[in-house]
Each structure stands twice: as C-alpha cells, then as structure tokens.
Motif scaffolding. Structure first.
Motif: not given
Length: 295
Positions: A249-254, A151-155
């Motif tokens: 936190g988010c690791d940007k995975r779906f 994911c290219s977004a910031v949480l």
C-alpha cells in the motif's frame, strides 16, 4: 456509414423489417456474454447472442451535444445467463456493453446503436434492471491535476510507473482463516513490515470469488499471524486456504514514495506547497523578517 450499416439501411427501406436487437456484455474479468430479443440464437463478431435469456431493453435515448445517452436492459436471472450471486459480487459493475440493430436473416447487415457501460444495476423478484451509460458519461468526471501535497496517482498506474511485480511488494498465498469475508489471517508471512500492505489491494485468485478484490484497511501482526482487514467484505463465499494476492500500500506521501518504493522521481504531488495557515499569516507575526524564505 460502414458496409453492414448500409445493408441494414437498404433492408429497412424495403418497408418490412426483419430486425432484432443484440447486446454484448464484457465484464472486467474478461467474461463476455451475448443476448438478443430474437426468438433464436444469432452469431456474429465471434459472439453467440442467446435468445433464451429473457433480455429486453427500453428505447435508446440519444441527443446531440454532450448529454449522456442512456437506456436500460431488463431480464430474468438464471444460472445459464446472469446469476444473482454474480450481480451481488459486483462482477457486472462497469461492464462494457455494445448494442446492435441486426437483420436477423442476414446478420452481416447490422449497425451499432449503443456503446457504453453498465451503471446502476438493481435486482429483485427473479429479475434484474441494468442502467446503461453512454460513452459521454466520462465527460462528467473532473479531470486535470490538483495542487496538493499528497500524490494524485494510483500506485502502479501510467503516471506512477512503479512495477508492482518488483520482488518484495507482492505476496501470493493461502489465507489460513477468513472471517466475515473481510478479515484474512495468514501464518508465516512476517517477513513484511507491519502495515506494509495497509492502503493496498487484496485480490482473490481462486474459488467462487476469483477475480474479486478489495482495498486493505489494516495490516498488522498478531502473535505469529498476520491479519489483513478490508474496508468492505468480499461479496462472495470463500473457504479457508483461499489463494489471495496482497499488494503493498501507498499513503501518497513523498517520504513513502521515496523510501518505500524508491520512486520519488515519479511523485505526482507537491510536497513543498505552503499550508493555508502559512499563506494567511500576517507579516508582523513572522519570525524571519529579512525578506528571505520562511522555510
């Protein structure tokens, strides 16, 4: 040209200029300060521009087109104005700056000469040098979407749309211990899964470091305690018991977006994009030769 600029132009056309330069600095934490190179304080736009700060500036460089307008402000470090510890803590990083040329006998006659942000800021020998970057600096940054799996977004930003105030994603409380300004030890918050705050954000809520934050590198359980470690230390002193805010936190995975945050509909990556080895594989090496999808 606005009315104030017209009045300033008329004053300058008289041949005897009674002008001074004024700067307003607004930090990200909301603190606003005013400075002037005049010999007395000036007040306008709801700001008092102080004359006792020793602030000066180089001539503004401006150009047509998309080149970056730039200048530099210089001044003495003092407890009453810009403090060395605030610079070291990063409180002036990317602060907004507005500069005016002002008729000091009639401050309604003024014109904005520069608007931008503080770039590189150096300090030493009791003084500071701040590079000021114009509004066109943003045009040097790449924009647009990248076709990638993560994911290219910031949480919690405008594209992610997740609300971090949702119960279960934020913790606010005191840290029992702080080591090396980057390792925070908490007691009694084991209700969150190990690694829940990893890749998240830690913000200081009180004390000398209030308003500063850092990215979380590790989040693990050690016995009865929870240890949260930052990538870089907080650049201000903190005492045990300092009040902090931990954000998930988010690791940007779906899979994380869908299962941890229930936000798969706003995922900004492309989880099904083929890998490079898949795109370059020779047709004779494919197991499925029916003409259908290989996935």
């Amino acid at each position: 040209m606005n009315e104030g600029a017209e009045a300033l132009h008329e004053h300058l056309a008289g041949g005897i200029g009674q002008v001074a330069r004024c700067w307003a600095v607004r930090r990200k934490d909301g603190v606003q300060m005013g400075f002037t190179d005049h010999d007395r304080n000036l007040t306008f736009a709801g700001i008092t521009f102080r004359a006792d700060t020793g602030l000066s500036a180089r001539a503004l460089q401006q150009a047509t087109g998309l080149s970056v307008d730039n200048t530099e402000a210089m001044g003495a470090l003092s407890d009453a104005a810009i403090r060395e510890e605030d610079i070291a803590a990063g409180r002036y990083d990317e602060a907004e700056v507005t500069a005016w040329l002002v008729h000091w006998a009639d401050v309604s006659a003024r014109r904005i000469m520069f608007r931008g942000q503080i770039g590189e800021l150096r300090r030493g020998a009791g003084a500071f040098h701040a590079e000021l970057r114009g509004l066109t600096e943003a045009l040097n940054r790449p924009v647009g979407r990248v076709f990638q799996k993560p994911c290219s977004a910031v949480l919690a930003d405008a594209t992610c749309r997740f609300d971090l105030d949702t119960p279960g994603y934020v913790y606010e409380g005191g840290a029992a211990q702080v080591e090396d300004q980057r390792r925070f030890i908490f007691a009694g918050i084991g209700s969150f899964e190990p690694g829940w705050f990893q890749r998240g954000r830690l913000e200081i809520l009180d004390g000398e470091a209030a308003g500063l934050s850092g990215a979380i590198k590790r989040d693990r359980i050690e016995g009865a305690d929870r240890v949260v470690e930052l990538w870089e230390p907080i650049r201000a002193s903190m005492n045990p018991g300092v009040l902090v805010r931990l954000e998930a936190g988010c690791d940007k995975r779906f899979e994380t977006c869908r299962l941890k945050f229930n936000n798969g509909i706003n995922f900004q990556g492309f989880p099904d994009i083929p890998e490079e080895d898949w795109m370059f594989v020779h047709a004779t090496q494919a197991k499925n030769k029916t003409g259908g999808s290989r996935r």
